[in-house]
Design an enzyme around this catalytic site. Structure first.
Site, PDB file in Angstrom:
ATOM      1  N   CYS A  25       0.868  -1.215   0.060  1.00 49.52           N
ATOM      2  CA  CYS A  25       0.055   0.065  -0.061  1.00 49.52           C
ATOM      3  C   CYS A  25       0.905   1.250  -0.164  1.00 49.52           C
ATOM      4  O   CYS A  25       2.135   1.287  -0.628  1.00 49.52           O
ATOM      5  CB  CYS A  25      -0.957  -0.205   1.104  1.00 49.52           C
ATOM      6  SG  CYS A  25      -0.246   0.085   2.797  1.00 49.52           S
ATOM      7  N   ARG A  26       0.436   2.368   0.829  1.00 53.04           N
ATOM      8  CA  ARG A  26       1.163   3.467   0.635  1.00 53.04           C
ATOM      9  C   ARG A  26       2.317   3.398   1.479  1.00 53.04           C
ATOM     10  O   ARG A  26       3.687   3.575   1.245  1.00 53.04           O
ATOM     11  CB  ARG A  26       0.421   4.853   0.859  1.00 53.04           C
ATOM     12  CG  ARG A  26       1.205   5.925   1.092  1.00 53.04           C
ATOM     13  CD  ARG A  26       0.279   7.176   1.387  1.00 53.04           C
ATOM     14  NE  ARG A  26       0.845   8.338   1.392  1.00 53.04           N
ATOM     15  CZ  ARG A  26       1.380   8.833   2.673  1.00 53.04           C
ATOM     16  NH1 ARG A  26       1.523   8.074   3.654  1.00 53.04           N
ATOM     17  NH2 ARG A  26       2.195   9.948   2.889  1.00 53.04           N
TER      18      ARG A  26
END
Length: 346
Positions: free
Chosen positions: A86-87
């Site tokens: 993800c981020r």
């Protein structure tokens, strides 16, 4: 609400049990992707984040969407490892725990895409499909937009019909390296862009195109239907017919002018059809692994023609392209046995 409870249940089960998924550093994550060709790469950020940039070859399944578990069950194979990011690593850790509870063998990238980019590793805003040669080397097919794509193999890049401004803007000077080879199928403005070609051209770049395109830009080597040649790296190239057959539409792409291309990389055969209908010469194409077929009448194929062409060619993977707003559901329904990748190349 019910799907939200299911997500919470999977997460709680995973938290209260021994953590089944494995955290990997950026370099470990990259190494595993290179070594395990069966791995499934999943970006669990939002679609908006995914559109900005993502790891090449990733699919997007939003962790925060209620359909996460359903999409994961439908799109992922439990016999193949799942690699998530993800981020920053928080959402992907939660997603990894859930996927582990669902029976997937899961790996999470610590630090997320922020850690990945801080190491200077490549991301893209385009859809990237990965295939493998007979020797097991990866070939990346970047679906840029409309009729525009790129093929990456080892240190080589082949750009096909590069166009900067049509649809999604593309800055070739910053988004892609200089091309080793540029292929142009025909001279229409959504396939031939002199400025894009200039931005991609380095001292060793080979430009291969049809005769009319060569006449327009004044450089490159013209290939005609039926001709063959060898590219750097032992890659083989065939120029094949691409034209209209429907009465009253022959003027869009007349016979003998435009090219389709068959690119053979260590046994992997990629057919880029160019602007064409389901012409009889397609019956001569053999052992095609990936076929990119255009689907937008009146200029190229109808969905029915695409279905017919796919049945004649028999590729292992079909990627409809150049299709705009054409409804491709009939193609999916008519070819359930075929691996069909539909990517909206805008």
């Amino acid at each position: 609400m019910k799907k939200t409870l299911i997500l919470m249940t999977f997460s709680l089960l995973s938290l209260f049990s021994c953590k089944g998924y494995k955290d990997l550093t950026v370099n470990e994550f990259e190494s595993m992707m290179a070594q395990d060709q069966t791995a499934q790469l999943v970006d669990v950020r939002t679609p908006e984040e995914f559109a900005e940039n993502h790891l090449p070859g990733a699919i997007n399944i939003d962790w925060r969407a209620e359909a996460f578990t359903e999409k994961s069950q439908n799109q992922l194979d439990k016999d193949r490892p799942v690699m998530v990011y993800c981020r920053s690593g928080r959402r992907s850790a939660e997603a990894a725990a859930t996927l582990d509870g669902m029976g997937f063998k899961t790996y999470n990238m610590k630090g997320g895409i922020l850690a990945w980019t801080s190491e200077g590793k490549r991301v893209t805003k385009y859809e990237v499909e990965r295939f493998w040669t007979a020797s097991g080397d990866p070939v990346e097919l970047t679906l840029i937009k409309h009729g525009t794509l790129a093929v990456g193999y080892k240190d080589m890049t082949i750009q096909i019909d590069p166009v900067a401004g049509y649809g999604k803007p593309t800055d070739y000077a910053t988004e892609f390296p200089k091309a080793d080879v540029i292929l142009v199928t025909h001279e229409h403005g959504d396939h031939l862009d002199p400025e894009a070609i200039a931005a991609l051209t380095g001292p060793q770049t080979e430009i291969i195109l049809n005769e009319k395109s060569r006449g327009q830009i004044g450089r490159g080597e013209a290939m005609h239907n039926g001709e063959n040649r060898e590219l750097p790296g032992g890659i083989k190239l065939e120029a094949v017919p691409a034209y209209n057959t429907t009465p009253g539409r022959e003027m869009f792409h007349p016979m003998g002018n435009g090219n389709g291309y068959v690119i053979t990389i260590d046994g992997l055969r990629i057919y880029v059809a160019g602007d064409t209908e389901d012409v009889p010469e397609m019956a001569n194409l053999k052992d095609i692994d990936i076929a990119l077929l255009p689907v937008n009448q009146p200029y190229t194929m109808t969905p029915e023609q695409c279905i017919n062409a796919a049945k004649v060619i028999g590729p292992k993977t079909l990627i409809p392209y150049h299709f705009g707003k054409t409804d491709l559901e009939p193609v999916l329904k008519a070819l359930p046995e075929m691996d069909i990748r539909i990517r909206q190349m805008q």
